[in-house]
Design an enzyme around this catalytic site. Sequence first.
Site, PDB file in Angstrom:
ATOM      1  N   HIS A 208       0.991  -1.240  -0.039  1.00  0.00           N
ATOM      2  CA  HIS A 208       0.009   0.142   0.033  1.00  0.00           C
ATOM      3  C   HIS A 208       0.878   1.016  -0.178  1.00  0.00           C
ATOM      4  O   HIS A 208       1.603   1.498   1.085  1.00  0.00           O
ATOM      5  CB  HIS A 208      -0.860  -0.017   1.277  1.00  0.00           C
ATOM      6  CG  HIS A 208      -1.759   1.329   1.385  1.00  0.00           C
ATOM      7  ND1 HIS A 208      -3.060   1.361   1.412  1.00  0.00           N
ATOM      8  CD2 HIS A 208      -1.500   2.491   1.665  1.00  0.00           C
ATOM      9  CE1 HIS A 208      -3.406   2.340   1.298  1.00  0.00           C
ATOM     10  NE2 HIS A 208      -2.695   3.135   1.556  1.00  0.00           N
ATOM     11  N   GLU A 274      -4.095   7.169  -2.932  1.00  0.00           N
ATOM     12  CA  GLU A 274      -3.648   5.636  -2.533  1.00  0.00           C
ATOM     13  C   GLU A 274      -3.624   4.873  -3.604  1.00  0.00           C
ATOM     14  O   GLU A 274      -4.465   4.787  -4.665  1.00  0.00           O
ATOM     15  CB  GLU A 274      -4.602   5.258  -1.551  1.00  0.00           C
ATOM     16  CG  GLU A 274      -4.643   5.931   0.019  1.00  0.00           C
ATOM     17  CD  GLU A 274      -5.297   5.286   1.039  1.00  0.00           C
ATOM     18  OE1 GLU A 274      -5.196   5.766   2.081  1.00  0.00           O
ATOM     19  OE2 GLU A 274      -6.100   4.637   0.678  1.00  0.00           O
ATOM     20  N   ASN A 290      -8.156  10.063  -0.364  1.00  0.00           N
ATOM     21  CA  ASN A 290      -8.845  10.818   0.772  1.00  0.00           C
ATOM     22  C   ASN A 290      -8.553  12.081   0.643  1.00  0.00           C
ATOM     23  O   ASN A 290      -7.543  12.826   0.583  1.00  0.00           O
ATOM     24  CB  ASN A 290      -7.974  10.106   1.988  1.00  0.00           C
ATOM     25  CG  ASN A 290      -8.362   8.610   2.269  1.00  0.00           C
ATOM     26  OD1 ASN A 290      -9.480   8.257   2.187  1.00  0.00           O
ATOM     27  ND2 ASN A 290      -7.122   7.826   2.346  1.00  0.00           N
ATOM     28  N   ARG A 292      -8.907  14.638   2.589  1.00  0.00           N
ATOM     29  CA  ARG A 292      -8.624  15.214   4.083  1.00  0.00           C
ATOM     30  C   ARG A 292      -7.069  14.764   4.557  1.00  0.00           C
ATOM     31  O   ARG A 292      -6.409  14.267   4.027  1.00  0.00           O
ATOM     32  CB  ARG A 292      -9.388  14.645   5.066  1.00  0.00           C
ATOM     33  CG  ARG A 292      -9.331  12.997   5.179  1.00  0.00           C
ATOM     34  CD  ARG A 292     -10.163  12.384   6.331  1.00  0.00           C
ATOM     35  NE  ARG A 292     -10.007  10.572   5.935  1.00  0.00           N
ATOM     36  CZ  ARG A 292      -8.978   9.897   5.809  1.00  0.00           C
ATOM     37  NH1 ARG A 292      -7.914  10.359   6.696  1.00  0.00           N
ATOM     38  NH2 ARG A 292      -8.952   8.836   5.790  1.00  0.00           N
ATOM     39  N   ARG A 338       1.724   3.651  15.475  1.00  0.00           N
ATOM     40  CA  ARG A 338       0.361   4.341  16.214  1.00  0.00           C
ATOM     41  C   ARG A 338       0.237   3.720  17.602  1.00  0.00           C
ATOM     42  O   ARG A 338       0.271   2.111  17.794  1.00  0.00           O
ATOM     43  CB  ARG A 338      -0.917   3.852  15.282  1.00  0.00           C
ATOM     44  CG  ARG A 338      -0.766   4.617  13.939  1.00  0.00           C
ATOM     45  CD  ARG A 338      -2.154   4.228  13.202  1.00  0.00           C
ATOM     46  NE  ARG A 338      -2.050   4.721  11.836  1.00  0.00           N
ATOM     47  CZ  ARG A 338      -3.083   4.975  11.133  1.00  0.00           C
ATOM     48  NH1 ARG A 338      -4.191   4.620  11.513  1.00  0.00           N
ATOM     49  NH2 ARG A 338      -2.895   5.431   9.816  1.00  0.00           N
TER      50      ARG A 338
HETATM   51  P1  ADP Z   1     -10.323   1.725   3.128  1.00  0.00           P
HETATM   52  O1  ADP Z   1     -10.915   3.019   2.272  1.00  0.00           O
HETATM   53  O2  ADP Z   1     -11.364   0.899   3.647  1.00  0.00           O
HETATM   54  O3  ADP Z   1      -9.200   2.164   3.647  1.00  0.00           O
HETATM   55  P2  ADP Z   1      -8.863   0.628   0.823  1.00  0.00           P
HETATM   56  O4  ADP Z   1      -9.481   0.759  -0.429  1.00  0.00           O
HETATM   57  O5  ADP Z   1      -7.963   1.837   0.878  1.00  0.00           O
HETATM   58  O6  ADP Z   1     -10.115   0.737   1.878  1.00  0.00           O
HETATM   59  O7  ADP Z   1      -8.237  -0.630   1.056  1.00  0.00           O
HETATM   60  C1  ADP Z   1      -7.712  -0.851   2.253  1.00  0.00           C
HETATM   61  C2  ADP Z   1      -6.581  -1.808   2.325  1.00  0.00           C
HETATM   62  O8  ADP Z   1      -7.393  -3.135   1.746  1.00  0.00           O
HETATM   63  C3  ADP Z   1      -5.508  -1.593   1.525  1.00  0.00           C
HETATM   64  O9  ADP Z   1      -4.569  -0.745   2.097  1.00  0.00           O
HETATM   65  C4  ADP Z   1      -5.095  -3.009   1.036  1.00  0.00           C
HETATM   66  O10 ADP Z   1      -4.371  -3.711   2.403  1.00  0.00           O
HETATM   67  C5  ADP Z   1      -6.298  -3.749   1.008  1.00  0.00           C
HETATM   68  N1  ADP Z   1      -6.880  -3.697  -0.506  1.00  0.00           N
HETATM   69  C6  ADP Z   1      -7.655  -3.089  -1.019  1.00  0.00           C
HETATM   70  N2  ADP Z   1      -7.760  -3.205  -2.355  1.00  0.00           N
HETATM   71  C7  ADP Z   1      -6.978  -4.368  -2.516  1.00  0.00           C
HETATM   72  C8  ADP Z   1      -6.763  -5.173  -3.671  1.00  0.00           C
HETATM   73  N3  ADP Z   1      -7.471  -4.914  -4.886  1.00  0.00           N
HETATM   74  N4  ADP Z   1      -5.987  -6.077  -3.919  1.00  0.00           N
HETATM   75  C9  ADP Z   1      -5.469  -6.458  -2.407  1.00  0.00           C
HETATM   76  N5  ADP Z   1      -5.427  -5.739  -1.442  1.00  0.00           N
HETATM   77  C10 ADP Z   1      -6.314  -4.795  -1.363  1.00  0.00           C
END
Ligand code: ADP
Length: 461
Positions: A208, A274, A290, A292, A338
């Site tokens: 991520h 992201e 995001n 914010r 955190r």
């Molecule tokens: P949120 O808005 O709830 O934070 P995200 O879309 O940013 O959701 O995703 C949160 C986490 O979920 C990511 O950091 C990653 O760890 C996992 N994730 C999201 N999309 C995928 C994907 N397509 N494949 C693998 N992991 C994913």
Amino acid sequence: MAIKRLLICTRGEIACRIIRSAKELGITTIVVHSGPDKASLAAQYADVTYDLKEAHASKTYLNKEAIIQAALDTQADAIHPGYGFLSENVEFAKMVEAAGLIFIGPDYQTIKKMGDKSEAINTAIAAGVPVVPGSNGQLNEDELLSIAEKIGFPLLIKASSGGGGKGISLVNSQSELTEKLAMAKREAIASFADDRMYLEKYITKARHIEVQILGDGDNVVHFFERDCSVQRRRQKIWEEAPAVCLPETTRQKMCESAVKLASSVHYRGAGTVEYLYDEDNDEFYFIEMNTRIQVEHPISEQICRVDLIKEMIQIAVGKPLALKQQDIKYNAHAIEVRINAENVYKSFFPCPGKIESINWPKGIGVRVDEGIYSGYQIPPYYDSLIAKLIVTGRNREEALSRLQRALTELSIEGIDTTIPLFTALSNEKVIQSATFHVNWLENWLTGWLAAQNRLTEQTEV
Ligand code: ADP
């Protein structure tokens, strides 16, 4: 126009963080707080406090009308929502504007466009930003089912309004799809009052990585990236800047694509774009934006030597960006952990309570963003994040050894915290070599917790 009086409608460490920057700008700070937060550090630091008396978030930090009233009663001219609560609430941003106040963040149309995950994906596609193969936004059920076959399994069902790691479910095979889709919809209705769904290919071993940006409506600049792959239940707990796994050309492409996306919506404010990064084939995919300030913003501030909260405030009053892209450079590495009031050995169960004493780490390269003090009673109603420990070094090796050193100085007595986990993590090989991905921590925790429990049993015998 300048802001003279700023109302802060959030709590905890981020409320204190905003107060610090606002004071440096000569702004009078007003904290609107819940009854139990009367004794909070933010309420002590603020120049003016406004007590909403109630405890529950729905009656306090999520109570749009009461917050606007507090701003009017205290003659505030602007509102900073921090993160969480109303920070990405379209209706609230609209109400703030309608009340003749400045919302420190993008306008409500942009929050709506980029805050809706499936709409943001369509905006990214239109801007030429790569996205995860998927349903390209929200579709009806029949379309979703036929697209699922094309994407292949495993895949993720995501709620358009999801956030904070919620509203995402993993589907391993076609046979699970219909049932999981129905379940995901039911959960999304309960959590977000919105059951629009979209699909995404599941990227195994993803990193991520997210890019910090600032826009003034005309120009957008980036502050490089953060690696937030160390996650539990899809929530970040340890973040680093920069992402050392990225080849330099990929870093540039990713940061440029974040700027391109934000520019395409004439972005005004601080934001985070992201991505998931697939290390095996050096590809990155946009997942969400995001609109914010984020919990992990300090690591970008540390490496780029910028105060993002101050910049947000200046942008909100219509000042152009003070920084040009060529002036934003880094030659440091920062790590944030955190600190939550949770018992790591008992499924991270929250443990609010009275803090008997604290020893904050100090010394070169150590920053603490905190919302607690010695003798403070943590109320049970809110998030368990109580502080963030941020260390900065000339490089990753120095930052990591600084973190290990700082953790030996840090003690918070009276409650359980996530500190022991960070001590263990900072000594872990995968962390030291930065070879983690988003599913790594969850697996590692299983083994670590079992070993810890065995140790406790032996000691008890
Ligand atoms: P949120 O808005 O709830 O934070 P995200 O879309 O940013 O959701 O995703 C949160 C986490 O979920 C990511 O950091 C990653 O760890 C996992 N994730 C999201 N999309 C995928 C994907 N397509 N494949 C693998 N992991 C994913």
